[in-house]
Design an enzyme around this catalytic site. Structure first.
Site, mmCIF file in Angstrom:
data_model
loop_
_atom_site.group_PDB
_atom_site.id
_atom_site.type_symbol
_atom_site.label_atom_id
_atom_site.label_comp_id
_atom_site.label_asym_id
_atom_site.label_seq_id
_atom_site.Cartn_x
_atom_site.Cartn_y
_atom_site.Cartn_z
ATOM 1 N N LYS A 1 11.290 -1.238 1.707
ATOM 2 C CA LYS A 1 10.004 -0.708 1.251
ATOM 3 C C LYS A 1 10.139 0.791 1.050
ATOM 4 O O LYS A 1 10.324 1.547 2.015
ATOM 5 C CB LYS A 1 8.934 -1.028 2.297
ATOM 6 C CG LYS A 1 7.575 -0.466 1.955
ATOM 7 C CD LYS A 1 6.508 -0.993 2.897
ATOM 8 C CE LYS A 1 6.318 -2.469 2.681
ATOM 9 N NZ LYS A 1 4.966 -2.929 3.037
ATOM 10 N N GLY B 1 0.810 -1.198 0.000
ATOM 11 C CA GLY B 1 0.000 0.000 0.000
ATOM 12 C C GLY B 1 0.847 1.253 0.000
ATOM 13 O O GLY B 1 0.457 2.291 -0.525
ATOM 14 N N ILE C 1 6.704 0.406 -3.357
ATOM 15 C CA ILE C 1 7.319 -0.785 -3.919
ATOM 16 C C ILE C 1 8.339 -1.370 -2.936
ATOM 17 O O ILE C 1 9.038 -0.630 -2.233
ATOM 18 C CB ILE C 1 7.989 -0.452 -5.255
ATOM 19 C CG1 ILE C 1 6.896 -0.005 -6.238
ATOM 20 C CG2 ILE C 1 8.762 -1.628 -5.819
ATOM 21 C CD1 ILE C 1 7.430 0.548 -7.523
ATOM 22 N N ASP D 1 -4.243 -2.810 9.050
ATOM 23 C CA ASP D 1 -4.279 -3.357 7.691
ATOM 24 C C ASP D 1 -3.878 -4.837 7.710
ATOM 25 O O ASP D 1 -2.970 -5.267 7.008
ATOM 26 C CB ASP D 1 -3.360 -2.548 6.778
ATOM 27 C CG ASP D 1 -3.661 -2.811 5.297
ATOM 28 O OD1 ASP D 1 -4.738 -3.407 5.011
ATOM 29 O OD2 ASP D 1 -2.830 -2.457 4.459
#
Ligand SMILES: *[C@@H]1O[C@H](CO)[C@@H](O)[C@H](O)[C@H]1NC(C)=O
Ligand SMILES: *[C@@H]1O[C@H](CO)[C@@H](O)[C@H](O)[C@H]1NC(C)=O
Ligand SMILES: *[C@@H]1O[C@H](CO)[C@@H](O)[C@H](O)[C@H]1NC(C)=O
Ligand SMILES: *[C@@H]1O[C@H](CO)[C@@H](O)[C@H](O)[C@H]1NC(C)=O
Ligand SMILES: *[C@@H]1O[C@H](CO)[C@@H](O)[C@H](O)[C@H]1NC(C)=O
Ligand SMILES: *[C@@H]1O[C@H](CO)[C@@H](O)[C@H](O)[C@H]1NC(C)=O
Ligand SMILES: *[C@@H]1O[C@H](CO)[C@@H](O)[C@H](O)[C@H]1NC(C)=O
Ligand SMILES: *[C@@H]1O[C@H](CO)[C@@H](O)[C@H](O)[C@H]1NC(C)=O
Ligand SMILES: *[C@@H]1O[C@H](CO)[C@@H](O)[C@H](O)[C@H]1NC(C)=O
Length: 863
Positions: free
Chosen positions: A594, A576, A579, A702
């Site tokens: 990340k 989210g 990349i 999440d």
């Protein structure tokens, strides 16, 4: 004659010297039951006796009752006045350390007189053993009956055990115990050293006077006078006879008297009957010519047993030295009749000076292997085990040591089980246990064992049962043991603190008495993971430093990030936030980087550079905070990058990617029910830690299969946790709308309240669980082309209790129904509409472990 006499006097002198300086070296003379400080010398034999103290630790001392002891019975042998009795244990052994060492022959003599020492007026009956082999049964005719048992035994080790075995017919006791070294080349039989010789009779034939126990008997044999029912002539000499030549060394007084029949042609005959016709008898007959023969006189003798000659040849006893003659083959049968006859050409009648008769006792019982003996003796000594443990641990096999169970091999014994439950063991578990190589069951429960559960217990290949409960052991069960546990090879009982660290704060005092295998297996995973986690942490500490080790590198520049990702060469995922690239640190540790893209950091309308730098500061603070969060089920946060050009989060690399991808890959074929449960438990524990282990609690916001990472050991870790926190509170609203939550996972309550809390994570986790169960995605495309949630997909089957409709067909029904239903129930309870109706992560972890237990219970043998 004259010369002979002179010689005789000279010899008597020598004998006197021998008497006073009698060589007692190698003698062990125990006057059982006397106090330790007492060291009486037998006035008659000049033998020095000692108490049993140095030879046995068990037993209780008694004096025989007054009517049998001194002074009422002044002729009582001093050794018989006291006894040592063994009310405890079924086998009590004296340990006789041989000063001559092994490979020698020893005479062992035990004496007994009950003398109503216990006031019970009940005559006991018990058995004697030498080492592991039966010696004799001790029985009494009356309280004053003096029983003496004697055996010639060849020592195969430097220690001989003399054991008293309680057969349930009264308490064993002993009055005296003696051991004498004997010339090893005498008392041979056709069976060599495979038999011991138990004394049956020892007669001084032609005896005139004397004590029967002669100080010049170097082996301290006791010779009884023999009285025949037929009148025999006695012959005596004062001449010198060499008794040493053949090694048997009969005492002078024994060899220098003999008997001869009154009538020249009569035989000398001895009779005895055996209760058991299979008993093997050996007779040792002593001869020496005591008369001075005239030229025309001869004495030639032949020996017959039950009418048959014992040997082919006849012989003439020598007047110079003693000869000992024995049967080359055992005498067996019920009735025994030895006849000593003169040959036809003999002018003189036969004579016999002395005879000993023995029975052969086979040494057919095997002892415990030396390794096991050393180990168990070491355990006994280390913990001062409060049990009657003496002699060989396993043999005789009917009476092994208390708590010891043995293998019944044909050529040796090994310890198979050891029960030291409630035996007062104090201290660490010592290495000696490892040497009991055949051990299958080890019960160490309810002692005060301390320190770690040692790794070496896993080296015990055959160990199937291990009980460590009720001790003060610290640390966790070693991984190697847990592996066996997991494989169903071992059942383990242990205290909770050894099994699972996360149990501590849950006031579950209840002990794990569920079928041990199950209970233990539940814990397997936890502990294995804890250990791996600890190891990982320790290793990591070397690889990079956590927040407490400021010397290490946690903050990277963009250039460094570029370099460790080899210029953002390999993309391994898209999250989210941005990349994810593969990278590796200098030491080769693989990492996932990340990159947080700008759009994720979506700035509110009219954003300013000041707000941006504020975000950056906040990012740094939060990233530093995240570095302090460590849990085995949370993807390790290695560091971050925060400079003008970019923000990045750096994690440990997880080889098997995320769960979502894994479930839809070919790997899913191999994902057994048990593995799915492990993944579920892992992730649940990660979330549990975020909720309960962090202050303030971290709500993930999440939770989804894409955020659960799998390493190469198929261990699951939660990733992307706490990311919301790296953004400033006042920016949260827009972050939430853009990033938080993934369709299919979002708590329905959120749409009403716009609040995400722990129970929102629980809802999302319920969806994760359903994916694990069904193998479906969170949102499923139906054949009609509709998108439905996995919850709605499962619902009708759940209602109808149709498991087949729910569980992933890839499993082909290979799972425990109990486990599966429980798993489905847990998942469905997580996705209840109202947050307050959902379980906490804590409860979920517990339930999932029960699912695992149910599954493991199904197939305890599964590898
Ligand atoms: C006890 O038994 C022994 C051996 O049989 C015997 O010699 C003795 O006379 C007995 N004593 C009594 C008091 O019965
Ligand atoms: C003693 O026993 C062993 C093993 O049974 C056997 O090999 C050996 O021949 C025996 N020795 C004699 C002298 O009988
Ligand atoms: C034993 O007998 C011998 C010969 O008869 C005699 O000289 C000796 O004094 C006796 N000893 C005892 C202790 O009676
Ligand atoms: C002597 O005793 C044996 C058995 O012990 C017996 O066979 C024999 O007849 C007895 N002899 C005499 C003369 O009593
Ligand atoms: C043991 O007996 C043998 C004869 O059988 C003899 O040669 C040897 O000297 C004896 N050993 C001792 C220590 O007396
Ligand atoms: C042996 O010789 C002696 C005389 O020297 C004689 O008295 C005796 O009878 C003889 N004995 C035999 C058995 O011939
Ligand atoms: C255990 O076995 C090892 C190797 O065989 C040995 O060195 C050690 O002394 C043994 N320990 C005990 C207590 O028996
Ligand atoms: C060990 O002994 C205790 C009693 O002393 C018993 O309760 C326990 O079941 C035994 N353990 C095993 C493994 O047999
Ligand atoms: C356990 O061991 C620790 C030290 O190792 C000691 O302080 C504690 O008192 C022990 N607890 C028990 C119950 O023996």
């Amino acid at each position: 004659m004259r010369a002979n006499l002179v010689f005789g006097i000279f010899c008597a002198l020598v004998t006197t010297i021998l008497v006073h300086g009698q060589d007692q070296s190698g003698y062990i003379s125990i006057d059982c039951g006397i106090p330790p400080y007492d060291t009486p010398e037998d006035t008659m034999t000049n033998i020095n006796y000692v108490s049993d103290e140095a030879f046995i630790t068990t037993g209780v001392n008694f004096k025989v009752s007054e009517e049998y002891g001194y002074p009422k019975n002044p002729v009582l042998l001093s050794t018989l006045a006291e006894v040592r009795a063994f009310p405890q244990g079924n086998r009590n052994c004296y340990t006789l350390k041989l000063s001559q060492g092994k490979d020698h022959l020893y005479l062992i003599r035990a004496s007994f007189m009950y003398g109503n020492y216990d006031g019970k007026k009940a005559l006991p009956e018990f058995d004697l053993y030498v080492n592991v082999n039966f010696w004799s049964t001790v029985k009494f005719k009356n309280a004053s009956d003096q029983v003496t048992k004697e055996i010639l035994s060849f020592a195969e080790s430097d220690t001989i055990y003399v054991c008293l075995v309680n057969k349930g017919k009264g308490t064993p006791f002993i009055s005296g115990l003696e051991l004498r070294p004997v010339n090893s080349s005498i008392y041979g039989t056709e069976f060599g050293r495979n038999v011991s010789l138990v004394l049956y009779r020892r007669w001084d034939i032609g005896y005139l006077n004397g004590t029967g126990r002669y100080q010049d008997d170097r082996f301290d044999r006791i010779w009884s006078p023999y009285s025949s029912n037929i009148s025999w002539n006695s012959i005596i000499t004062s001449g010198y006879i060499d008794v040493f030549q053949n090694g048997y060394c009969p005492p002078d007084e024994v060899i220098k008297t003999a008997a001869a029949p009154e009538n020249v042609d009569d035989p000398l005959e001895l009779f005895w009957t055996s209760d058991d016709p299979n008993v093997r008898f050996y007779a040792y007959l002593y001869f020496a010519e005591l008369e001075t023969l005239e030229k025309n006189e001869t004495r030639k003798i032949k020996i017959l047993w039950n009418g048959s000659p014992v040997s082919e040849t006849s012989f003439e006893p020598s007047s110079k030295y003693s000869t000992t003659f024995s049967n080359p083959r055992a005498f067996t049968g019920k009735d025994h009749w030895i006849s000593i006859q003169k040959t036809v050409d003999s002018t003189l009648p036969p004579i016999l000076n002395a005879i000993e008769i023995f029975t052969a006792q086979s040494l057919d019982e095997f002892s415990t292997t030396i390794e096991d003996i050393h180990a168990i003796e070491s355990i006994k000594a280390t913990y001062k085990v409060n049990k009657v443990w003496s002699g060989d641990p396993c043999s005789p096999r009917l009476f092994p040591w208390e708590g010891v169970g043995c293998s019944d091999n044909n050529n040796n014994h090994q310890i198979k089980s050891l029960n030291l439950s409630s035996s007062g063991l104090l201290g660490p578990i010592v290495f000696a246990f490892r040497n009991l190589s055949l051990l299958e069951s080890l019960d160490l429960s309810n002692n005060d064992l301390q320190q770690n559960v040692p790794e070496f217990l896993a080296d015990l290949k055959h160990l199937k049962v291990l009980n460590l409960k009720g001790n003060n052991l610290t640390g966790f069960i070693p991984k190697s043991l847990m592996k066996k546990l997991k494989a169903g090879l071992l059942t383990l009982s242990a205290d909770e603190q050894n099994l699972c660290n996360s149990c501590q704060d849950k006031k579950k005092k209840k002990s794990m008495v569920v079928p041990i295998a199950v209970a233990a297996s539940v814990i397997v995973l936890v502990v294995v993971l804890v250990i791996i986690w600890i190891i990982l942490r320790q290793r990591k500490k070397g690889a990079y430093s956590g927040p407490l080790l400021p010397s290490g590198k946690r903050r990277f520049t963009y250039n460094e990030v570029s370099s460790i990702t080899n210029n953002f060469n390999k993309v391994i995922g898209k999250g989210g936030f941005g990349i994810v690239y593969l990278g590796s640190l200098e030491d080769g540790t693989k990492i996932a980087v990340k990159m947080i893209n700008d759009s994720s950091l979506a700035k509110p309308k009219g954003t300013s550079s000041s707000s941006s730098s504020r975000a950056s500061n906040q990012f740094q603070v939060e990233a530093e905070l995240l570095l302090t969060v460590h849990h085995r089920n949370l993807a390790s946060f290695v560091g971050y990058c925060d400079d003008d050009r970019s923000m990045a989060l750096i994690y440990e690399y997880m080889a098997n990617g995320n769960l979502q991808a894994y479930l839809s890959s070919e790997n899913a074929e191999d994902l057994s029910w048990e593995k799915r449960l492990h993944i579920a438990i892992d992730s649940a524990q990660g979330l549990e830690y975020l909720h309960d282990g962090c202050r303030p609690a971290i709500v993930h916001r999440d939770v989804k299969t894409a955020n659960i990472l799998i390493n190469d050991n198929l261990e699951a870790k939660i990733a992307d946790f706490g990311l919301s926190k790296v953004f400033p509170e006042d920016d949260l609203s827009h972050v939430v709308t853009t990033v938080m939550g993934t369709p299919g996972y979002v708590d329905p309550e959120y749409y009403r309240t716009f609040v995400l809390n722990e129970k929102s994570d629980v809802y999302s986790f319920g969806v994760v669980l359903l994916e694990l169960i069904t193998g479906q995605r969170a949102i499923i495309k139906t054949e009609e082309g509709d998108n439905i949630s996995v919850i709605h997909y499962v619902w009708p089957f759940f209602e109808a209790r149709e498991l087949d409709g729910v569980v992933d067909p890839l499993l082909r029904g290979d799972f425990s129904q109990d486990s599966a239903w429980k798993f489905v129930d847990v998942a469905m309870s997580c996705v209840r509409d109202k947050g307050s109706n959902r379980p906490t992560m804590n409860q979920i972890v517990a339930e999932l472990k029960q699912c695992l237990a149910a599954e493991l219970d199904r197939e305890p043998q599964s590898q």
